[in-house]
Design a protein around this motif. Sequence first.
Motif, PDB file in Angstrom:
ATOM      1  N   LEU A  23      49.704  31.464  50.423  1.00 50.87           N
ATOM      2  CA  LEU A  23      50.008  32.897  50.412  1.00 50.87           C
ATOM      3  C   LEU A  23      48.771  33.701  50.014  1.00 50.87           C
ATOM      4  CD1 LEU A  23      52.012  35.379  50.355  1.00 50.87           C
ATOM      5  CD2 LEU A  23      52.190  34.894  47.914  1.00 50.87           C
ATOM      6  N   LEU A  24      48.083  33.257  48.967  1.00 49.50           N
ATOM      7  CA  LEU A  24      46.900  33.977  48.490  1.00 49.50           C
ATOM      8  C   LEU A  24      45.820  34.039  49.565  1.00 49.50           C
ATOM      9  CD1 LEU A  24      46.665  32.616  44.839  1.00 49.50           C
ATOM     10  CD2 LEU A  24      47.522  34.839  45.587  1.00 49.50           C
ATOM     11  N   ASP A  25      45.666  32.966  50.324  1.00 52.59           N
ATOM     12  CA  ASP A  25      44.681  32.970  51.402  1.00 52.59           C
ATOM     13  C   ASP A  25      45.104  33.906  52.536  1.00 52.59           C
ATOM     14  OD1 ASP A  25      43.023  31.225  50.058  1.00 52.59           O
ATOM     15  OD2 ASP A  25      43.829  29.451  51.042  1.00 52.59           O
ATOM     16  N   LEU A  26      46.429  34.001  52.788  1.00 50.00           N
ATOM     17  CA  LEU A  26      46.922  34.877  53.850  1.00 50.00           C
ATOM     18  C   LEU A  26      46.713  36.360  53.527  1.00 50.00           C
ATOM     19  CD1 LEU A  26      50.346  33.341  54.964  1.00 50.00           C
ATOM     20  CD2 LEU A  26      48.323  33.675  56.376  1.00 50.00           C
ATOM     21  N   ILE A  27      46.896  36.727  52.259  1.00 47.94           N
ATOM     22  CA  ILE A  27      46.823  38.150  51.903  1.00 47.94           C
ATOM     23  C   ILE A  27      45.411  38.590  51.550  1.00 47.94           C
ATOM     24  CG2 ILE A  27      49.215  38.231  51.130  1.00 47.94           C
ATOM     25  CD1 ILE A  27      48.215  38.263  48.250  1.00 47.94           C
ATOM     26  N   ARG A  28      44.486  37.660  51.567  1.00 46.73           N
ATOM     27  CA  ARG A  28      43.101  37.989  51.251  1.00 46.73           C
ATOM     28  C   ARG A  28      42.505  38.801  52.388  1.00 46.73           C
ATOM     29  NH1 ARG A  28      38.556  33.661  49.332  1.00 46.73           N
ATOM     30  NH2 ARG A  28      37.535  35.065  47.899  1.00 46.73           N
ATOM     31  N   PRO A  29      42.026  39.999  52.113  1.00 44.11           N
ATOM     32  CA  PRO A  29      41.496  40.836  53.202  1.00 44.11           C
ATOM     33  C   PRO A  29      40.194  40.285  53.777  1.00 44.11           C
ATOM     34  CG  PRO A  29      41.098  41.859  51.085  1.00 44.11           C
ATOM     35  CD  PRO A  29      41.927  40.637  50.818  1.00 44.11           C
ATOM     36  N   ALA A  30      39.903  40.693  55.012  1.00 37.81           N
ATOM     37  CA  ALA A  30      38.683  40.236  55.683  1.00 37.81           C
ATOM     38  C   ALA A  30      37.436  40.677  54.908  1.00 37.81           C
ATOM     39  CB  ALA A  30      38.641  40.768  57.100  1.00 37.81           C
ATOM     40  N   GLN A  31      37.435  41.927  54.457  1.00 39.24           N
ATOM     41  CA  GLN A  31      36.325  42.404  53.638  1.00 39.24           C
ATOM     42  C   GLN A  31      36.700  42.216  52.176  1.00 39.24           C
ATOM     43  OE1 GLN A  31      35.772  46.456  54.956  1.00 39.24           O
ATOM     44  NE2 GLN A  31      33.977  45.829  56.118  1.00 39.24           N
ATOM     45  N   ARG A  32      36.137  41.215  51.590  1.00 38.97           N
ATOM     46  CA  ARG A  32      36.490  40.893  50.206  1.00 38.97           C
ATOM     47  C   ARG A  32      35.606  41.672  49.251  1.00 38.97           C
ATOM     48  NH1 ARG A  32      36.105  35.833  53.140  1.00 38.97           N
ATOM     49  NH2 ARG A  32      38.222  35.201  53.594  1.00 38.97           N
ATOM     50  N   ASN A  33      36.253  42.242  48.238  1.00 45.17           N
ATOM     51  CA  ASN A  33      35.462  42.903  47.199  1.00 45.17           C
ATOM     52  C   ASN A  33      35.497  42.050  45.932  1.00 45.17           C
ATOM     53  OD1 ASN A  33      37.843  43.506  45.723  1.00 45.17           O
ATOM     54  ND2 ASN A  33      38.164  45.350  46.945  1.00 45.17           N
ATOM     55  N   ASP A  34      34.621  42.348  45.000  1.00 47.36           N
ATOM     56  CA  ASP A  34      34.509  41.530  43.791  1.00 47.36           C
ATOM     57  C   ASP A  34      35.798  41.488  43.000  1.00 47.36           C
ATOM     58  OD1 ASP A  34      31.925  40.892  44.380  1.00 47.36           O
ATOM     59  OD2 ASP A  34      31.049  42.437  43.105  1.00 47.36           O
ATOM     60  N   ARG A  35      36.468  42.628  42.878  1.00 51.53           N
ATOM     61  CA  ARG A  35      37.712  42.681  42.098  1.00 51.53           C
ATOM     62  C   ARG A  35      38.765  41.779  42.720  1.00 51.53           C
ATOM     63  NH1 ARG A  35      42.236  45.860  42.790  1.00 51.53           N
ATOM     64  NH2 ARG A  35      43.540  46.038  40.957  1.00 51.53           N
ATOM     65  N   HIS A  36      38.916  41.866  44.029  1.00 56.84           N
ATOM     66  CA  HIS A  36      39.916  41.042  44.700  1.00 56.84           C
ATOM     67  C   HIS A  36      39.552  39.560  44.608  1.00 56.84           C
ATOM     68  CE1 HIS A  36      43.244  40.273  47.402  1.00 56.84           C
ATOM     69  NE2 HIS A  36      42.467  39.384  47.977  1.00 56.84           N
ATOM     70  N   ASN A  37      38.272  39.249  44.742  1.00 55.78           N
ATOM     71  CA  ASN A  37      37.840  37.854  44.627  1.00 55.78           C
ATOM     72  C   ASN A  37      38.163  37.291  43.242  1.00 55.78           C
ATOM     73  OD1 ASN A  37      36.883  37.627  47.210  1.00 55.78           O
ATOM     74  ND2 ASN A  37      34.789  38.179  46.678  1.00 55.78           N
ATOM     75  N   ARG A  38      37.960  38.109  42.205  1.00 59.60           N
ATOM     76  CA  ARG A  38      38.280  37.661  40.843  1.00 59.60           C
ATOM     77  C   ARG A  38      39.784  37.427  40.694  1.00 59.60           C
ATOM     78  NH1 ARG A  38      34.435  41.517  39.514  1.00 59.60           N
ATOM     79  NH2 ARG A  38      36.038  43.034  38.990  1.00 59.60           N
ATOM     80  N   GLN A  39      40.591  38.350  41.226  1.00 57.35           N
ATOM     81  CA  GLN A  39      42.039  38.193  41.153  1.00 57.35           C
ATOM     82  C   GLN A  39      42.485  36.943  41.908  1.00 57.35           C
ATOM     83  OE1 GLN A  39      42.933  42.070  42.794  1.00 57.35           O
ATOM     84  NE2 GLN A  39      43.947  42.659  40.903  1.00 57.35           N
ATOM     85  N   HIS A  40      41.936  36.753  43.088  1.00 53.46           N
ATOM     86  CA  HIS A  40      42.277  35.601  43.926  1.00 53.46           C
ATOM     87  C   HIS A  40      41.939  34.301  43.194  1.00 53.46           C
ATOM     88  CE1 HIS A  40      41.597  32.740  47.285  1.00 53.46           C
ATOM     89  NE2 HIS A  40      42.648  33.356  47.803  1.00 53.46           N
ATOM     90  N   MET A  41      40.735  34.216  42.662  1.00 55.00           N
ATOM     91  CA  MET A  41      40.307  33.011  41.962  1.00 55.00           C
ATOM     92  C   MET A  41      41.126  32.790  40.696  1.00 55.00           C
ATOM     93  SD  MET A  41      38.498  30.367  42.003  1.00 55.00           S
ATOM     94  CE  MET A  41      37.398  30.713  43.339  1.00 55.00           C
ATOM     95  N   SER A  42      41.411  33.861  39.974  1.00 56.13           N
ATOM     96  CA  SER A  42      42.222  33.746  38.763  1.00 56.13           C
ATOM     97  C   SER A  42      43.610  33.194  39.085  1.00 56.13           C
ATOM     98  CB  SER A  42      42.337  35.116  38.097  1.00 56.13           C
ATOM     99  OG  SER A  42      43.259  35.088  37.052  1.00 56.13           O
ATOM    100  N   MET A  43      44.237  33.719  40.137  1.00 53.78           N
ATOM    101  CA  MET A  43      45.560  33.230  40.524  1.00 53.78           C
ATOM    102  C   MET A  43      45.504  31.771  40.967  1.00 53.78           C
ATOM    103  SD  MET A  43      48.175  35.466  40.390  1.00 53.78           S
ATOM    104  CE  MET A  43      49.286  35.186  41.754  1.00 53.78           C
ATOM    105  N   LEU A  44      44.465  31.390  41.709  1.00 52.07           N
ATOM    106  CA  LEU A  44      44.339  29.999  42.139  1.00 52.07           C
ATOM    107  C   LEU A  44      44.175  29.064  40.940  1.00 52.07           C
ATOM    108  CD1 LEU A  44      42.026  30.209  45.293  1.00 52.07           C
ATOM    109  CD2 LEU A  44      44.454  29.601  45.223  1.00 52.07           C
ATOM    110  N   LEU A  45      43.374  29.482  39.957  1.00 55.87           N
ATOM    111  CA  LEU A  45      43.175  28.651  38.770  1.00 55.87           C
ATOM    112  C   LEU A  45      44.443  28.551  37.938  1.00 55.87           C
ATOM    113  CD1 LEU A  45      39.606  29.824  37.701  1.00 55.87           C
ATOM    114  CD2 LEU A  45      40.248  27.607  38.666  1.00 55.87           C
ATOM    115  N   GLN A  46      45.173  29.660  37.813  1.00 55.55           N
ATOM    116  CA  GLN A  46      46.433  29.627  37.077  1.00 55.55           C
ATOM    117  C   GLN A  46      47.427  28.718  37.776  1.00 55.55           C
ATOM    118  OE1 GLN A  46      47.544  33.731  36.819  1.00 55.55           O
ATOM    119  NE2 GLN A  46      46.078  34.173  35.212  1.00 55.55           N
TER     120      GLN A  46
END
Length: 150
Positions: free
Chosen positions: A75-98
Amino acid sequence: MNVVHISTIIPLDPERSALLDVKNRVLLLTLERLVSRFDIELPVVLSLLSGSDIHIRLDPVSGNPCLLFDDIPTLLDLIRPAQRNDRHNRQHMSMLLQHAGLSISLKFSGLIDQPRALSRELISTLCPSWAEDEKTLRGLLDFTQKVAPR
């Protein structure tokens, strides 16, 4: 998108955003809870999921769409936008690690058979930022102790 109805569930928090399907021994989280950290709306997420092989389950009480815990990284990979910004990348990585941390706990600590312990673990790892408020946390823990079977 395949929709499956849930049976025999235990809510793990007051908003029913975390559910334990006792019969099938799986953890489910509502899509609303999962996407609350990202700048994306639920209808958009549902349309993205319709083209995937992820199964959506419905909470029989509220009708909210839920997702299997194991499907969260997809799901996280699906909702990740094509243009990734730093904030979204941090949120994405944080959720994956959790997710990875809780996944390890589920596998090796047998949390799936301990609803009260699982609820505490969910509160400490996947709770939204507003849950840092002490009163809210106390309310969640009180609810957990009331609803989780002994």
